[in-house]
Design an enzyme around this catalytic site. Structure first.
Site, PDB file in Angstrom:
ATOM      1  N   ASP A  13       0.810  -1.225   0.000  1.00 50.92           N
ATOM      2  CA  ASP A  13       0.000   0.000   0.000  1.00 50.92           C
ATOM      3  C   ASP A  13       0.839   1.268   0.000  1.00 50.92           C
ATOM      4  O   ASP A  13       0.435   2.297   0.541  1.00 50.92           O
ATOM      5  CB  ASP A  13      -0.967   0.011   1.218  1.00 50.92           C
ATOM      6  N   LYS A  16       1.965   1.852  -5.203  1.00 49.05           N
ATOM      7  CA  LYS A  16       2.569   1.237  -6.402  1.00 49.05           C
ATOM      8  C   LYS A  16       1.683   1.430  -7.623  1.00 49.05           C
ATOM      9  O   LYS A  16       2.178   1.653  -8.722  1.00 49.05           O
ATOM     10  CB  LYS A  16       2.790  -0.275  -6.185  1.00 49.05           C
ATOM     11  N   GLY A  40      -4.500  -4.405  -3.709  1.00 51.23           N
ATOM     12  CA  GLY A  40      -5.494  -3.363  -3.977  1.00 51.23           C
ATOM     13  C   GLY A  40      -4.732  -2.123  -4.379  1.00 51.23           C
ATOM     14  O   GLY A  40      -4.081  -1.500  -3.555  1.00 51.23           O
ATOM     15  N   HIS A  41      -4.745  -1.810  -5.661  1.00 52.57           N
ATOM     16  CA  HIS A  41      -3.960  -0.688  -6.174  1.00 52.57           C
ATOM     17  C   HIS A  41      -4.904   0.440  -6.590  1.00 52.57           C
ATOM     18  O   HIS A  41      -5.732   0.266  -7.477  1.00 52.57           O
ATOM     19  CB  HIS A  41      -3.102  -1.135  -7.366  1.00 52.57           C
ATOM     20  N   GLN A 223       2.033  -6.388  -3.421  1.00 55.96           N
ATOM     21  CA  GLN A 223       2.565  -6.617  -2.072  1.00 55.96           C
ATOM     22  C   GLN A 223       3.897  -5.855  -1.919  1.00 55.96           C
ATOM     23  O   GLN A 223       4.062  -4.828  -2.542  1.00 55.96           O
ATOM     24  CB  GLN A 223       2.720  -8.119  -1.758  1.00 55.96           C
TER      25      GLN A 223
HETATM   26  P1  GDP Z   1      -0.629   0.156  -3.575  1.00 56.92           P
HETATM   27  O1  GDP Z   1      -1.260  -1.096  -3.090  1.00 56.92           O
HETATM   28  O2  GDP Z   1       0.838   0.211  -3.311  1.00 56.92           O
HETATM   29  O3  GDP Z   1      -0.957   0.472  -5.004  1.00 56.92           O
HETATM   30  O4  GDP Z   1      -1.257   1.347  -2.691  1.00 56.92           O
HETATM   31  P2  GDP Z   1      -2.809   1.528  -2.280  1.00 56.92           P
HETATM   32  O5  GDP Z   1      -3.557   2.042  -3.438  1.00 56.92           O
HETATM   33  O6  GDP Z   1      -3.329   0.320  -1.604  1.00 56.92           O
HETATM   34  O7  GDP Z   1      -2.675   2.616  -1.133  1.00 56.92           O
HETATM   35  C1  GDP Z   1      -2.126   3.884  -1.378  1.00 56.92           C
HETATM   36  C2  GDP Z   1      -3.141   4.936  -0.934  1.00 56.92           C
HETATM   37  O8  GDP Z   1      -2.534   6.206  -0.859  1.00 56.92           O
HETATM   38  C3  GDP Z   1      -4.297   5.098  -1.909  1.00 56.92           C
HETATM   39  O9  GDP Z   1      -5.439   5.489  -1.204  1.00 56.92           O
HETATM   40  C4  GDP Z   1      -3.800   6.230  -2.821  1.00 56.92           C
HETATM   41  O10 GDP Z   1      -4.864   6.932  -3.456  1.00 56.92           O
HETATM   42  C5  GDP Z   1      -3.118   7.103  -1.814  1.00 56.92           C
HETATM   43  N1  GDP Z   1      -1.985   7.899  -2.307  1.00 56.92           N
HETATM   44  C6  GDP Z   1      -0.976   7.511  -3.130  1.00 56.92           C
HETATM   45  N2  GDP Z   1      -0.042   8.477  -3.220  1.00 56.92           N
HETATM   46  C7  GDP Z   1      -0.449   9.481  -2.408  1.00 56.92           C
HETATM   47  C8  GDP Z   1       0.131  10.727  -2.038  1.00 56.92           C
HETATM   48  O11 GDP Z   1       1.209  11.118  -2.463  1.00 56.92           O
HETATM   49  N3  GDP Z   1      -0.595  11.496  -1.152  1.00 56.92           N
HETATM   50  C9  GDP Z   1      -1.820  11.103  -0.659  1.00 56.92           C
HETATM   51  N4  GDP Z   1      -2.449  11.909   0.199  1.00 56.92           N
HETATM   52  N5  GDP Z   1      -2.369   9.935  -1.000  1.00 56.92           N
HETATM   53  C10 GDP Z   1      -1.687   9.134  -1.847  1.00 56.92           C
HETATM   54  P1  IMO Z   2      -0.808  -4.339  -2.233  1.00 57.79           P
HETATM   55  O1  IMO Z   2      -0.367  -4.868  -3.568  1.00 57.79           O
HETATM   56  C1  IMO Z   2      -0.942  -4.714   2.074  1.00 57.79           C
HETATM   57  C2  IMO Z   2      -0.824  -8.802   3.697  1.00 57.79           C
HETATM   58  C3  IMO Z   2      -2.063  -9.243   4.456  1.00 57.79           C
HETATM   59  C4  IMO Z   2      -1.433 -10.185   5.452  1.00 57.79           C
HETATM   60  C5  IMO Z   2      -0.339 -10.880   4.625  1.00 57.79           C
HETATM   61  C6  IMO Z   2      -0.743 -12.222   4.043  1.00 57.79           C
HETATM   62  O2  IMO Z   2      -2.103  -3.616  -2.283  1.00 57.79           O
HETATM   63  O3  IMO Z   2       0.272  -3.543  -1.594  1.00 57.79           O
HETATM   64  P2  IMO Z   2      -2.330 -12.921   2.021  1.00 57.79           P
HETATM   65  O4  IMO Z   2      -3.791 -12.657   1.797  1.00 57.79           O
HETATM   66  O5  IMO Z   2      -1.447 -12.384   0.942  1.00 57.79           O
HETATM   67  O6  IMO Z   2      -2.047 -14.346   2.339  1.00 57.79           O
HETATM   68  O7  IMO Z   2      -1.991 -12.093   3.378  1.00 57.79           O
HETATM   69  O8  IMO Z   2      -0.029  -9.973   3.583  1.00 57.79           O
HETATM   70  N1  IMO Z   2      -1.069  -8.295   2.322  1.00 57.79           N
HETATM   71  C7  IMO Z   2      -1.065  -6.992   1.987  1.00 57.79           C
HETATM   72  N2  IMO Z   2      -0.933  -5.888   2.750  1.00 57.79           N
HETATM   73  N3  IMO Z   2      -1.044  -4.612   0.737  1.00 57.79           N
HETATM   74  C8  IMO Z   2      -1.132  -5.712  -0.028  1.00 57.79           C
HETATM   75  O9  IMO Z   2      -1.102  -5.659  -1.369  1.00 57.79           O
HETATM   76  C9  IMO Z   2      -1.188  -6.976   0.583  1.00 57.79           C
HETATM   77  N4  IMO Z   2      -1.301  -8.246   0.134  1.00 57.79           N
HETATM   78  C10 IMO Z   2      -1.209  -9.035   1.204  1.00 57.79           C
HETATM   79  O10 IMO Z   2      -2.702  -8.154   5.090  1.00 57.79           O
HETATM   80  O11 IMO Z   2      -0.798  -9.471   6.464  1.00 57.79           O
HETATM   81 MG    MG Z   3      -2.775  -1.706  -1.799  1.00 60.27          MG
END
Ligand code: GDP
Ligand code: IMO
Ligand code: MG
Length: 424
Positions: A13, A16, A40-41, A223
């Site tokens: 999170d 990416k 979840g991207h 991840q």
């Molecule tokens: P990923 O799994 O690495 O793609 O990241 P996620 O989408 O799960 O979580 C990143 C969160 O931060 C999302 O809600 C994005 O919309 C938000 N986000 C990403 N970059 C920024 C930033 O520079 N500032 C703020 N405020 N939010 C951001």
């Molecule tokens: P993105 O791509 C954050 C975490 C789960 C748990 C562990 C194992 O959005 O960054 P799993 O279901 O993979 O067997 O869970 O890994 N986890 C993540 N945490 N972002 C993710 O993906 C994750 N994918 C798995 O919360 O701790």
């Molecule tokens: Mg994510």
């Protein structure tokens, strides 16, 4: 030509999806390489928010060939829904799904829940069946996407389905469901075929051609470093290798082609699920980071644990992934924290068994953080270039560069695709 790998440097999170979507702007091909619907991207384009679990973030760019690579485990239901959502948004998916990618079966999700239930120390999985799906792949009884194509299931596929059932029964021990269970899996495999079949192909042919023609390729990791089953905080990890080498393998691109490894981090740290987190904050500051950064899981909606940036882990991630540049997101959020609380902390070493160390020990739960403090915060509103950023923000960014020995290339100052400052 460039082959850019986008990697999460902490526990996921980090942003990416946003980074991969940005990098795909001049790419021919972009590939989701590992993991499954546990990811979840989030991407925000023109004020519209998209949450991708299986589709590469480049899917929003119709001119980029978006690939789901062989290393991904595919939840057919999630994928089918995601394709529908994208089409409803008026996007024609330029999508190619590897016929080698394995399928997550409903029984994998049951097994995931079962193992979590019997554990005393929960991992806190996403419940998406990821561990059991990769285990089935390792047992060589997983069904591959290419096998969806056969109308009548071959004897090899039926054999694998039977083994899956036997395997599941070993855990659930309820033999009378046996016959029905085989039917259930077969029906499940047929249910989503219409939507998905047109996209399945041998994606290696596309990648080979892109490499031969010196095209730009993006590999979108899912991840992150410390969820890697070999390099993370085992057993509090996922079941794949989301590090740079794992992403290359999951995509089908050899390491010598890679030109850039972009490590994505936030200006602070977050984690969902259980496991060590040295800089976790249990106070008002942690709660405020969660509120201001909107730190709730994209896949499960769980509140994320929040804490200060851990540069010991960042530096270790540089070595394991050969990170060549950083993308640091949420600089806006951390600036607000500094303004509200007057101080920002960064972990620069650990106290480990009464010794000061600057590496991540295998039993990292025994390590506690030693901090450097930064006074004050900053406001990034209206900033367009690196020069526009307030001095405190620049000092923070430059400290990350100095400590890790890696330049910061992208600075995130908001969730939108345009909220990115490029540092030359
Ligand atoms: P990923 O799994 O690495 O793609 O990241 P996620 O989408 O799960 O979580 C990143 C969160 O931060 C999302 O809600 C994005 O919309 C938000 N986000 C990403 N970059 C920024 C930033 O520079 N500032 C703020 N405020 N939010 C951001
Ligand atoms: P993105 O791509 C954050 C975490 C789960 C748990 C562990 C194992 O959005 O960054 P799993 O279901 O993979 O067997 O869970 O890994 N986890 C993540 N945490 N972002 C993710 O993906 C994750 N994918 C798995 O919360 O701790
Ligand atoms: Mg994510």
């Amino acid at each position: 030509m460039a082959v850019k790998v986008i990697i999460g440097a902490f526990w996921g999170d980090e942003g990416k999806g946003k980074c991969a979507h940005f990098e795909a702007s001049d790419a021919k091909v972009s590939i989701r390489a590992t993991g499954g619907a546990n990811a979840g991207h989030t991407i925000v384009v023109n004020d519209k928010k998209y949450a991708m679990h299986l589709l590469p973030s480049s899917i929003l760019r119709e001119d980029v060939m978006s690939i789901i690579g062989p290393g991904v485990v595919v939840d057919l239901e999630v994928l089918s829904n995601e394709i529908k959502t994208i089409k409803e948004a008026g996007i024609n998916p330029n999508l190619f799904i590897s016929d080698r990618a394995c399928i997550v079966l409903p029984s994998d999700k049951e097994m995931d829940a079962f193992v979590e239930r019997i554990r005393e120390h929960k991992v806190g999985t996403t419940g998406r069946g990821i561990g059991p799906a990769y285990a089935a792949k390792d047992h060589r009884i997983a069904i591959r996407m290419g096998e969806l194509k056969d109308n009548r299931k071959s004897s090899t596929v039926m054999d694998k389905i039977r083994c899956n059932v036997e395997f599941t029964l070993l855990f659930y021990g309820n033999p009378y469901i046996k016959g029905k269970y085989v039917d259930k899996i077969e029906n499940y495999l047929n249910e989503f075929k219409t939507e998905i079949l047109p996209y399945i192909c041998d994606t290696q042919a596309i990648i080979n051609s892109a490499l031969a023609n010196d095209e730009t390729i993006v590999i979108e990791g899912a991840q992150a470093m410390y969820l890697d089953k070999d390099h993370g905080d085992y057993p509090y990890v996922t079941s794949s290798n989301p590090t740079a080498a794992g992403a290359c393998c999951g995509a089908g691109i050899g390491p010598m082609y890679v030109t850039d490894v972009i490590g994505v981090m936030k200006a602070y740290c977050s984690r969902v699920g259980e496991g060590p987190f040295q800089t976790e904050l249990f106070d008002e500051v942690g709660d405020r980071i969660r509120d201001l950064g909107y730190e709730y899981g994209t896949t499960t909606g769980r509140p994320r644990r929040c804490g200060w940036l851990d540069l010991v882990r960042a530096k270790n991630a540089v070595h394991v992934n050969s990170i060549s540049a950083w993308c640091v997101n949420h600089i806006d959020t951390l600036g607000k924290i500094g303004m509200e609380f007057g101080t920002i902390k960064v972990c620069t070493s650990y106290d480990y068994c009464c010794k000061e160390i600057d590496y991540v020990p295998t039993d990292s739960e025994k390590a506690s953080p030693i901090y450097k403090e930064f006074e004050g915060g900053w406001d990034t509103t209206g900033c367009k270039t690196y020069e526009d950023l307030p001095a405190n923000a620049k000092a923070y960014i430059e400290f990350i560069e100095e400590y890790t020995g890696v330049p910061v290339k992208y600075i995130g100052i908001g969730p939108a695709d345009t909220d990115v400052i490029i540092k030359e």
